[in-house]
Design an enzyme around this catalytic site. Structure first.
Site, PDB file in Angstrom:
ATOM      1  N   LYS A   1      26.937  41.887 -36.651  1.00  0.00           N
ATOM      2  CA  LYS A   1      26.548  40.962 -37.551  1.00  0.00           C
ATOM      3  C   LYS A   1      24.985  40.767 -37.404  1.00  0.00           C
ATOM      4  CE  LYS A   1      30.624  38.003 -38.165  1.00  0.00           C
ATOM      5  NZ  LYS A   1      31.124  36.821 -38.083  1.00  0.00           N
TER       6      LYS A   1
ATOM      7  N   ASP B   1      30.398  32.631 -43.387  1.00  0.00           N
ATOM      8  CA  ASP B   1      31.439  32.203 -42.574  1.00  0.00           C
ATOM      9  C   ASP B   1      31.237  30.541 -42.494  1.00  0.00           C
ATOM     10  OD1 ASP B   1      32.335  34.373 -41.393  1.00  0.00           O
ATOM     11  OD2 ASP B   1      30.988  34.343 -39.667  1.00  0.00           O
TER      12      ASP B   1
HETATM   13  P1  NDP Z   1      30.073  37.204 -30.259  1.00  0.00           P
HETATM   14  O1  NDP Z   1      30.426  38.464 -29.528  1.00  0.00           O
HETATM   15  O2  NDP Z   1      28.980  37.111 -31.257  1.00  0.00           O
HETATM   16  O3  NDP Z   1      30.228  35.841 -29.548  1.00  0.00           O
HETATM   17  C1  NDP Z   1      31.204  35.650 -28.649  1.00  0.00           C
HETATM   18  C2  NDP Z   1      31.135  34.417 -28.116  1.00  0.00           C
HETATM   19  O4  NDP Z   1      32.241  33.877 -27.109  1.00  0.00           O
HETATM   20  C3  NDP Z   1      29.927  33.965 -27.167  1.00  0.00           C
HETATM   21  O5  NDP Z   1      29.650  32.600 -27.416  1.00  0.00           O
HETATM   22  C4  NDP Z   1      30.360  34.180 -25.837  1.00  0.00           C
HETATM   23  O6  NDP Z   1      29.747  33.573 -24.514  1.00  0.00           O
HETATM   24  C5  NDP Z   1      31.831  33.629 -26.008  1.00  0.00           C
HETATM   25  N1  NDP Z   1      32.707  34.205 -24.809  1.00  0.00           N
HETATM   26  C6  NDP Z   1      33.209  35.619 -25.048  1.00  0.00           C
HETATM   27  N2  NDP Z   1      34.227  35.674 -24.112  1.00  0.00           N
HETATM   28  C7  NDP Z   1      34.432  34.595 -23.502  1.00  0.00           C
HETATM   29  C8  NDP Z   1      35.138  33.948 -22.344  1.00  0.00           C
HETATM   30  N3  NDP Z   1      36.141  34.887 -21.778  1.00  0.00           N
HETATM   31  N4  NDP Z   1      34.987  32.755 -21.804  1.00  0.00           N
HETATM   32  C9  NDP Z   1      34.126  31.932 -22.622  1.00  0.00           C
HETATM   33  N5  NDP Z   1      33.468  32.316 -23.631  1.00  0.00           N
HETATM   34  C10 NDP Z   1      33.369  33.789 -24.128  1.00  0.00           C
HETATM   35  O7  NDP Z   1      31.302  37.091 -31.415  1.00  0.00           O
HETATM   36  P2  NDP Z   1      31.522  36.129 -32.948  1.00  0.00           P
HETATM   37  O8  NDP Z   1      30.803  34.862 -32.613  1.00  0.00           O
HETATM   38  O9  NDP Z   1      30.968  36.740 -33.746  1.00  0.00           O
HETATM   39  O10 NDP Z   1      33.063  35.735 -32.742  1.00  0.00           O
HETATM   40  C11 NDP Z   1      33.683  34.602 -32.058  1.00  0.00           C
HETATM   41  C12 NDP Z   1      35.074  34.685 -32.308  1.00  0.00           C
HETATM   42  O11 NDP Z   1      35.294  33.918 -33.520  1.00  0.00           O
HETATM   43  C13 NDP Z   1      35.746  36.146 -32.470  1.00  0.00           C
HETATM   44  O12 NDP Z   1      36.878  36.074 -31.716  1.00  0.00           O
HETATM   45  C14 NDP Z   1      36.031  36.106 -33.813  1.00  0.00           C
HETATM   46  O13 NDP Z   1      36.984  36.809 -34.232  1.00  0.00           O
HETATM   47  C15 NDP Z   1      36.216  34.806 -34.604  1.00  0.00           C
HETATM   48  N6  NDP Z   1      35.741  34.685 -35.941  1.00  0.00           N
HETATM   49  C16 NDP Z   1      36.606  34.300 -36.792  1.00  0.00           C
HETATM   50  C17 NDP Z   1      35.989  34.326 -38.045  1.00  0.00           C
HETATM   51  C18 NDP Z   1      37.296  33.827 -39.361  1.00  0.00           C
HETATM   52  O14 NDP Z   1      36.691  33.775 -40.311  1.00  0.00           O
HETATM   53  N7  NDP Z   1      38.282  33.048 -38.825  1.00  0.00           N
HETATM   54  C19 NDP Z   1      34.700  34.684 -38.413  1.00  0.00           C
HETATM   55  C20 NDP Z   1      33.908  34.934 -37.372  1.00  0.00           C
HETATM   56  C21 NDP Z   1      34.493  35.100 -36.342  1.00  0.00           C
HETATM   57  P3  NDP Z   1      28.625  34.463 -24.073  1.00  0.00           P
HETATM   58  O15 NDP Z   1      27.139  34.153 -24.862  1.00  0.00           O
HETATM   59  O16 NDP Z   1      28.507  33.767 -22.834  1.00  0.00           O
HETATM   60  O17 NDP Z   1      28.789  36.006 -24.040  1.00  0.00           O
END
Ligand code: NDP
Length: 283
Positions: free
Chosen positions: A67, A103
């Protein structure tokens, strides 16, 4: 007449429900379209997108982890995409890409229209500061949240999101380990990707976050949402909602941008919900 070409790009992307959702919207509105899922590693994304255009591609959805790259490839940005710093929808305009982020609008529509929640006056806890959190935070503020606390595993990313939102009195950041001292929230949004990998530890959240009104919302759906929704039910949240409705609503926003027609979402949503018993909602 041949069908116009659309696709969702991601890495991985094979499990995306977007091809099914957009095909159903196309059938419903009588618009012929060919919508596929295209896997592109970040290093190959720009070239893969160019090839897609050369083969007649007119619009794309973009998912994890592309993205922010899509944002950089957009010649023009909507206000929502600019504020999010992330693009989930690309539309061809005069030979260039317009970047949009649907979103936030998708989440707000799901919560207010489908689940009947009034977001005005709510104290919001936003878990996560990645692309999805960036997309939904401005929309939640616009929908009337009075206060937003952002908590992220990497605190600097939470601070960066708070800076972009630019509302210092209303938006603050906290450390995960201090969550127990933040009082309670009417809306808790899990925008982290914790739970997507089998070896992820469940998020640790105190039940003191919950009051009699609390809606707990996971942007994830299916297996990735099980742990957070189980916590929400155990902590007696009033609503426990997964991200399936948001997925369908953000797709409808993209569809409208591309085709100028707003599809009906309820039938598609119900079809997906029935299809998979793992997709749970307890509201
Ligand atoms: P990104 O990779 O951009 O961000 C991931 C986020 O999750 C960061 O804040 C990261 O923290 C955190 N994170 C990852 N693993 C862990 C963990 N084990 N424990 C705690 N925090 C964690 O992903 P997105 O923001 O694009 O997506 C996030 C989720 O939202 C995804 O699972 C995606 O499928 C879902 N989503 C659903 C949508 C829908 O339409 N329903 C639309 C968009 C997304 P850090 O910064 O510390 O790495």
């Amino acid at each position: 007449m041949s069908a116009s070409r659309y696709a969702v790009f991601g890495h991985p992307v094979a499990h995306s429900l977007s091809p099914r959702i957009h095909s159903e919207f196309g059938r419903q509105t009588g618009i012929a379209l060919d919508y596929t899922a295209i896997d592109a590693a970040p290093a190959d994304f720009a070239a893969t997108l160019e090839r897609f255009v050369a083969e007649g591609g007119q619009g794309a959805n973009v998912t994890l982890p592309l993205k922010e790259l899509a944002y950089g490839l957009s010649a023009h940005l909507s206000e929502r995409a600019r504020r999010a710093g992330a693009v989930n929808t690309l539309a061809r305009r005069d030979g260039q890409w317009l970047g949009e982020n649907t979103d936030g609008a998708g989440l707000v529509r799901d919560l207010t229209e489908r689940h009947g929640l009034d977001l005005r006056g709510r104290r919001v806890l936003l878990l996560g500061a990645g692309g999805a959190a960036r997309g939904v935070a401005p929309a939640l503020l616009e929908a009337g949240a009075t206060e937003m606390v952002i908590v992220n595993r990497s605190p600097t990313r939470a601070d960066a999101l708070s800076d972009v939102l630019g509302e210092p009195g209303r938006v603050t950041t906290r450390y995960w380990e201090d969550l127990g001292a933040q009082g309670d929230f009417e809306l808790i949004v899990n925008a982290t990707a914790a739970g997507r990998r089998a070896d992820d530890l469940p998020l640790t959240l105190p039940s003191s976050l919950v009051n009699s009104m609390t809606a707990a919302v996971d942007l994830n759906y299916g297996e990735a949402a099980i742990a957070f929704l189980a916590w929400a039910r155990a902590a007696q949240c009033r609503y426990a909602i997964d991200g399936l409705g948001m997925l369908v609503e953000q797709a409808a926003e993209s569809f409208e941008l591309w085709h100028g027609v707003r599809p009906q979402t309820d039938l598609v949503y119900r079809g997906l919900r029935e299809r998979d018993a793992l997709l749970v909602s307890a509201d």
